[in-house]
Design an enzyme around this catalytic site. Structure first.
Site, mmCIF file in Angstrom:
data_model
loop_
_atom_site.group_PDB
_atom_site.id
_atom_site.type_symbol
_atom_site.label_atom_id
_atom_site.label_comp_id
_atom_site.label_asym_id
_atom_site.label_seq_id
_atom_site.Cartn_x
_atom_site.Cartn_y
_atom_site.Cartn_z
ATOM 1 N N MET A 144 0.827 -1.214 0.000
ATOM 2 C CA MET A 144 0.000 0.000 0.000
ATOM 3 C C MET A 144 0.862 1.266 0.000
ATOM 4 S SD MET A 144 -3.039 -1.278 -0.007
ATOM 5 C CE MET A 144 -4.169 0.027 0.425
ATOM 6 N N LYS B 66 -12.957 1.396 9.893
ATOM 7 C CA LYS B 66 -12.224 0.528 8.957
ATOM 8 C C LYS B 66 -12.283 -0.942 9.409
ATOM 9 C CE LYS B 66 -9.201 -1.405 6.277
ATOM 10 N NZ LYS B 66 -9.666 -2.025 5.036
HETATM 11 P P1 NAD Z 1 2.966 -4.715 3.770
HETATM 12 O O1 NAD Z 1 3.352 -5.796 4.701
HETATM 13 O O2 NAD Z 1 3.006 -4.959 2.304
HETATM 14 O O3 NAD Z 1 3.846 -3.390 4.064
HETATM 15 C C1 NAD Z 1 4.237 -2.970 5.340
HETATM 16 C C2 NAD Z 1 5.564 -2.231 5.204
HETATM 17 O O4 NAD Z 1 5.934 -1.750 6.504
HETATM 18 C C3 NAD Z 1 6.701 -3.127 4.702
HETATM 19 O O5 NAD Z 1 7.380 -2.493 3.636
HETATM 20 C C4 NAD Z 1 7.600 -3.289 5.937
HETATM 21 O O6 NAD Z 1 8.962 -3.451 5.609
HETATM 22 C C5 NAD Z 1 7.338 -1.977 6.653
HETATM 23 N N1 NAD Z 1 7.666 -2.016 8.083
HETATM 24 C C6 NAD Z 1 7.332 -2.978 8.979
HETATM 25 N N2 NAD Z 1 7.818 -2.648 10.198
HETATM 26 C C7 NAD Z 1 8.466 -1.454 10.048
HETATM 27 C C8 NAD Z 1 9.177 -0.615 10.943
HETATM 28 N N3 NAD Z 1 9.303 -0.924 12.247
HETATM 29 N N4 NAD Z 1 9.715 0.511 10.460
HETATM 30 C C9 NAD Z 1 9.583 0.835 9.137
HETATM 31 N N5 NAD Z 1 8.925 0.077 8.246
HETATM 32 C C10 NAD Z 1 8.373 -1.066 8.696
HETATM 33 O O7 NAD Z 1 1.501 -4.256 4.221
HETATM 34 P P2 NAD Z 1 0.405 -3.521 3.318
HETATM 35 O O8 NAD Z 1 -0.380 -4.534 2.574
HETATM 36 O O9 NAD Z 1 1.049 -2.379 2.594
HETATM 37 O O10 NAD Z 1 -0.570 -2.963 4.463
HETATM 38 C C11 NAD Z 1 -0.240 -1.827 5.243
HETATM 39 C C12 NAD Z 1 -1.445 -1.482 6.103
HETATM 40 O O11 NAD Z 1 -2.563 -1.212 5.256
HETATM 41 C C13 NAD Z 1 -1.861 -2.619 7.041
HETATM 42 O O12 NAD Z 1 -2.288 -2.082 8.259
HETATM 43 C C14 NAD Z 1 -3.015 -3.281 6.292
HETATM 44 O O13 NAD Z 1 -3.909 -3.927 7.179
HETATM 45 C C15 NAD Z 1 -3.629 -2.078 5.600
HETATM 46 N N6 NAD Z 1 -4.365 -2.345 4.357
HETATM 47 C C16 NAD Z 1 -3.841 -3.169 3.406
HETATM 48 C C17 NAD Z 1 -4.559 -3.400 2.229
HETATM 49 C C18 NAD Z 1 -4.038 -4.300 1.111
HETATM 50 O O14 NAD Z 1 -4.826 -4.664 0.214
HETATM 51 N N7 NAD Z 1 -2.759 -4.661 1.080
HETATM 52 C C19 NAD Z 1 -5.807 -2.771 2.014
HETATM 53 C C20 NAD Z 1 -6.281 -1.903 3.003
HETATM 54 C C21 NAD Z 1 -5.557 -1.705 4.169
#
Ligand code: NAD
Length: 319
Positions: A27, A186
């Site tokens: 995201m 959400k």
């Molecule tokens: P993801 O796992 O793809 O990305 C998370 C990112 O955060 C990764 O790049 C990771 O390296 C980074 N990260 C983790 N710990 C960290 C830290 N301590 N410091 C810095 N960076 C750190 O997750 P995503 O799919 O992008 O989802 C992100 C959020 O959005 C989540 O809360 C998820 O529930 C929500 N969300 C996701 C979707 C989807 O379709 N993927 C849709 C709506 C909401």
């Protein structure tokens, strides 16, 4: 860096507003990219080097410490959940590093309790906070058509709305109440969608076993009071080509489902169905793994039926 006057809200616009962006996953990476493309100065941070390098190539600035990202006018976090939010905002020192008047926008799916300590630290500094989780999947993040549910004070939400308009569909950017309500709304959206997924999988399994053509059954359901967005859009991707949306990990979906169960308990609310749906999701995670797509629980039902539920498969009536 702008000078904050508590009596007047600031103008958020490219050339004036510096943004720190932490969490560049499925995201966050496209979202940060849209802000860069819109002309904002964006300082990016992630524990993974690859998305940082990609965004730098597109015009963002990499920072070595999360606290450096926080020394911006607006800090956006898009992290997996409460644990990582605490790592960044508290242990990483982001909350301490923010300037008076700056705004932290947490767009992660989380709960108000996970942000409480950070929000209190910001208040002591004179910085502000908005929770603004999103719906719309990774393709919505890439297309900048996210739905955004913002919780926070009226003036702060209005101030940062130009950023939401870069990331989302302007007609579906909703200010849903005070601080914390965005997280709650959400979680409830997710849980109802998860319930639609489980109920639809069960109904289509029965239909297939009873010998009804799945395309006809879906069209009939869509033409009826039982229609849903899941039937209209999402299940079509499974029935067409077995796309379970690998861009949202089942581990994160289970995190969301668990948080919704906790919310129900915390508020003393009825949650029989929510608990059942959570168990189906947890079972799918054990079967297919953390990285499997969020719609894999549908496959549990296909496994029970004994074949994939797909268009064009001849209906097989049970004896
Ligand atoms: P993801 O796992 O793809 O990305 C998370 C990112 O955060 C990764 O790049 C990771 O390296 C980074 N990260 C983790 N710990 C960290 C830290 N301590 N410091 C810095 N960076 C750190 O997750 P995503 O799919 O992008 O989802 C992100 C959020 O959005 C989540 O809360 C998820 O529930 C929500 N969300 C996701 C979707 C989807 O379709 N993927 C849709 C709506 C909401």
């Amino acid at each position: 860096m702008w000078h904050y006057d508590a009596m007047s809200s600031r103008v958020v616009e490219p050339g004036r507003t510096a943004i720190g962006f932490v969490g560049l996953g499925n995201m966050g990476r496209p979202m940060a990219g849209h802000l860069v493309a819109a002309g904002y100065e964006v300082r990016v941070y992630d524990v993974a080097p690859e998305p940082v390098a990609d965004l730098v190539a597109r015009g963002a600035t990499a920072v070595a410490e999360v606290a450096e990202a926080a020394k911006a006018d607006v800090l956006i976090t898009m992290l997996p959940g409460p644990t990582q939010i605490a790592q960044v905002m508290l242990e990483g020192g982001a909350a301490e590093a923010m300037a008076p008047g700056a705004v932290w926008i947490d767009m992660s799916t989380s709960v108000p309790q996970a942000a409480e300590v950070a929000v209190a630290r910001l208040a002591a500094i004179g910085a502000r906070a908005v929770d603004a989780p999103v719906s719309g999947m990774a393709h919505g993040a890439r297309a900048a058509t996210l739905q955004i549910f913002a919780g926070g004070d009226d003036d702060v939400v209005a101030e940062v709305r130009p950023l939401f308009e870069v990331l989302g569909d302007p007609d579906r950017i909703l200010h849903v109440g005070g601080k914390g309500t965005g997280y709650t709304v959400k979680l409830l959206i997710n849980q109802l969608w998860f319930a639609h997924l489980v109920a639809t999988a069960e109904i289509l399994s029965i239909g297939a076993n009873a010998g009804v053509d799945l395309a006809v059954l879906r069209q009939s359901l869509l033409a009826s009071p039982a229609a849903s967005n899941f039937l209209a859009a999402d299940v079509d991707r499974i029935l067409s080509d077995g796309d379970y949306d690998e861009s949202f990990a089942l581990a994160l979906a289970c995190k969301d489902s668990g948080l919704a169960v906790d919310l129900a308990r915390h508020t003393g609310s009825p949650s029989e169905l929510l608990g059942l749906v959570d168990q189906v999701f947890q079972r799918a995670r054990r079967h297919y793994g953390d990285d499997a797509g969020e719609m894999r629980p549908f496959q549990l039902y296909e496994d029970l039926v004994g074949r994939p539920l797909r268009y064009g498969h001849a209906p097989v009536a049970a004896e």
